[in-house]
Design a protein around this motif. Structure first.
Motif, PDB file in Angstrom:
ATOM      1  N   SER A 153      -9.716   7.250  -1.593  1.00 53.19           N
ATOM      2  CA  SER A 153      -8.859   7.613  -0.455  1.00 53.19           C
ATOM      3  C   SER A 153      -9.678   7.778   0.822  1.00 53.19           C
ATOM      4  O   SER A 153      -9.244   7.373   1.902  1.00 53.19           O
ATOM      5  CB  SER A 153      -8.103   8.909  -0.736  1.00 53.19           C
ATOM      6  OG  SER A 153      -7.118   8.709  -1.711  1.00 53.19           O
ATOM      7  N   ILE A 154     -10.855   8.372   0.681  1.00 53.96           N
ATOM      8  CA  ILE A 154     -11.733   8.537   1.849  1.00 53.96           C
ATOM      9  C   ILE A 154     -12.149   7.174   2.379  1.00 53.96           C
ATOM     10  O   ILE A 154     -12.059   6.910   3.582  1.00 53.96           O
ATOM     11  CB  ILE A 154     -12.955   9.411   1.500  1.00 53.96           C
ATOM     12  CG1 ILE A 154     -12.505  10.850   1.218  1.00 53.96           C
ATOM     13  CG2 ILE A 154     -13.983   9.382   2.636  1.00 53.96           C
ATOM     14  CD1 ILE A 154     -13.591  11.754   0.655  1.00 53.96           C
ATOM     15  N   TYR A 155     -12.591   6.298   1.481  1.00 53.20           N
ATOM     16  CA  TYR A 155     -13.025   4.969   1.905  1.00 53.20           C
ATOM     17  C   TYR A 155     -11.868   4.160   2.497  1.00 53.20           C
ATOM     18  O   TYR A 155     -12.026   3.495   3.514  1.00 53.20           O
ATOM     19  CB  TYR A 155     -13.664   4.204   0.745  1.00 53.20           C
ATOM     20  CG  TYR A 155     -15.032   4.709   0.362  1.00 53.20           C
ATOM     21  CD1 TYR A 155     -16.063   4.790   1.292  1.00 53.20           C
ATOM     22  CD2 TYR A 155     -15.307   5.098  -0.951  1.00 53.20           C
ATOM     23  CE1 TYR A 155     -17.319   5.244   0.941  1.00 53.20           C
ATOM     24  CE2 TYR A 155     -16.565   5.559  -1.317  1.00 53.20           C
ATOM     25  CZ  TYR A 155     -17.569   5.631  -0.362  1.00 53.20           C
ATOM     26  OH  TYR A 155     -18.828   6.078  -0.713  1.00 53.20           O
ATOM     27  N   GLU A 156     -10.690   4.227   1.857  1.00 58.83           N
ATOM     28  CA  GLU A 156      -9.530   3.473   2.353  1.00 58.83           C
ATOM     29  C   GLU A 156      -9.082   3.967   3.730  1.00 58.83           C
ATOM     30  O   GLU A 156      -8.651   3.183   4.568  1.00 58.83           O
ATOM     31  CB  GLU A 156      -8.360   3.588   1.375  1.00 58.83           C
ATOM     32  CG  GLU A 156      -8.555   2.801   0.108  1.00 58.83           C
ATOM     33  CD  GLU A 156      -7.470   3.088  -0.933  1.00 58.83           C
ATOM     34  OE1 GLU A 156      -6.433   3.703  -0.582  1.00 58.83           O
ATOM     35  OE2 GLU A 156      -7.672   2.699  -2.084  1.00 58.83           O
ATOM     36  N   ASP A 185      -2.880  15.181   5.267  1.00 59.24           N
ATOM     37  CA  ASP A 185      -2.995  15.389   6.706  1.00 59.24           C
ATOM     38  C   ASP A 185      -4.345  14.837   7.181  1.00 59.24           C
ATOM     39  O   ASP A 185      -5.389  15.430   6.908  1.00 59.24           O
ATOM     40  CB  ASP A 185      -2.877  16.888   6.992  1.00 59.24           C
ATOM     41  CG  ASP A 185      -2.875  17.224   8.471  1.00 59.24           C
ATOM     42  OD1 ASP A 185      -3.324  16.399   9.293  1.00 59.24           O
ATOM     43  OD2 ASP A 185      -2.426  18.332   8.805  1.00 59.24           O
ATOM     44  N   ILE A 186      -4.306  13.720   7.871  1.00 56.68           N
ATOM     45  CA  ILE A 186      -5.535  13.065   8.324  1.00 56.68           C
ATOM     46  C   ILE A 186      -6.300  13.970   9.287  1.00 56.68           C
ATOM     47  O   ILE A 186      -7.530  14.074   9.208  1.00 56.68           O
ATOM     48  CB  ILE A 186      -5.233  11.691   8.953  1.00 56.68           C
ATOM     49  CG1 ILE A 186      -4.789  10.725   7.859  1.00 56.68           C
ATOM     50  CG2 ILE A 186      -6.460  11.141   9.692  1.00 56.68           C
ATOM     51  CD1 ILE A 186      -4.423   9.348   8.331  1.00 56.68           C
ATOM     52  N   ASP A 187      -5.587  14.638  10.198  1.00 56.72           N
ATOM     53  CA  ASP A 187      -6.266  15.537  11.146  1.00 56.72           C
ATOM     54  C   ASP A 187      -7.009  16.651  10.419  1.00 56.72           C
ATOM     55  O   ASP A 187      -8.132  16.997  10.773  1.00 56.72           O
ATOM     56  CB  ASP A 187      -5.274  16.135  12.149  1.00 56.72           C
ATOM     57  CG  ASP A 187      -4.823  15.121  13.180  1.00 56.72           C
ATOM     58  OD1 ASP A 187      -5.599  14.206  13.498  1.00 56.72           O
ATOM     59  OD2 ASP A 187      -3.681  15.247  13.665  1.00 56.72           O
ATOM     60  N   SER A 228       0.840  -1.201   0.000  1.00 60.47           N
ATOM     61  CA  SER A 228       0.000   0.000   0.000  1.00 60.47           C
ATOM     62  C   SER A 228       0.875   1.250   0.000  1.00 60.47           C
ATOM     63  O   SER A 228       1.976   1.256   0.527  1.00 60.47           O
ATOM     64  CB  SER A 228      -0.933   0.012   1.218  1.00 60.47           C
ATOM     65  OG  SER A 228      -0.185   0.187   2.384  1.00 60.47           O
ATOM     66  N   ARG A 229       0.338   2.302  -0.613  1.00 63.29           N
ATOM     67  CA  ARG A 229       1.072   3.567  -0.659  1.00 63.29           C
ATOM     68  C   ARG A 229       0.898   4.307   0.654  1.00 63.29           C
ATOM     69  O   ARG A 229      -0.112   4.164   1.335  1.00 63.29           O
ATOM     70  CB  ARG A 229       0.547   4.425  -1.800  1.00 63.29           C
ATOM     71  CG  ARG A 229       0.772   3.769  -3.134  1.00 63.29           C
ATOM     72  CD  ARG A 229       0.417   4.657  -4.273  1.00 63.29           C
ATOM     73  NE  ARG A 229      -0.914   5.262  -4.102  1.00 63.29           N
ATOM     74  CZ  ARG A 229      -1.469   6.065  -4.976  1.00 63.29           C
ATOM     75  NH1 ARG A 229      -0.831   6.382  -6.065  1.00 63.29           N
ATOM     76  NH2 ARG A 229      -2.661   6.562  -4.778  1.00 63.29           N
TER      77      ARG A 229
END
Length: 187
Positions: free
Chosen positions: A43-46, A8-10, A2-3
């Motif tokens: 990306s949101i779902y992953e 920035d998740i926050d 996986s990449r």
């Protein structure tokens, strides 16, 4: 393989929180989230799982921020009336002009146990914080009479939620009047 995540998740959670807070769960589309987060759907779902999973993460973030901003005031040393006035002033400032995200979530998603469970947990934390403050105030002679502190704690939680909702349409003077009248039990 996986990449690595290159965002920035926050910040993504903050942006999602703002969208859900403004539009509600049902009113928020995946496209709204894609636009606000600047991420692809995949990306949101992953990263977060489903839209609801992201909603719950955003709700938890809001609760953490509210506790940091508000909850600590009730545990500070000082006269109860001063602490409660500061607390309710922060509630007003925090919720003008869009109400409380947790209250909004509770009203919209009441049939969802994961949301209602969070709301119940928040209410219980608020009651505990008010109760410990009121216990100190009673010991210090700051409370008139000998009221039921559990019931009074529940009342103050209700005042907090009422102010959160009223902040959407009421002017500051009205909200200050509500706070003043709600604290009449103090000397």
């Amino acid at each position: 393989m996986s990449r690595n995540k290159t965002f920035d998740i926050d910040k993504a959670i903050e942006n999602a929180m703002e969208v859900f807070w403004e539009k509600g769960y049902e009113g928020t589309s995946m496209q709204d989230l894609v636009d606000a987060l600047g991420l692809s759907r995949s990306s949101i779902y992953e990263t977060f799982g489903s839209k609801k999973d992201l909603y719950l993460v955003a709700l938890d973030r809001y609760e953490d921020q509210s506790n940091d901003c508000l909850g600590s005031i009730l545990y500070e040393k000082g006269p109860a009336k001063e602490l409660l006035i500061r607390f309710f002033n922060k509630v007003i400032e925090h919720n003008m002009p869009k109400s409380c995200f947790m209250v909004n979530a509770t009203l919209e998603m009441t049939a969802h146990p994961d949301v209602s469970g969070r709301a119940q947990s928040t209410t219980a934390k608020n009651e505990r914080a008010f109760y410990q403050l009121l216990t100190r105030a009673l010991t210090n002679g700051e409370i008139k009479g000998n009221p039921n502190l559990r019931a009074l704690s529940q009342y103050l939680v209700n005042v907090k939620y009422g102010i959160s909702v009223s902040a959407v349409t009421s002017d500051r003077q009205t909200l200050d009047n509500i706070v003043s009248m709600s604290l009449n039990f103090l000397r």
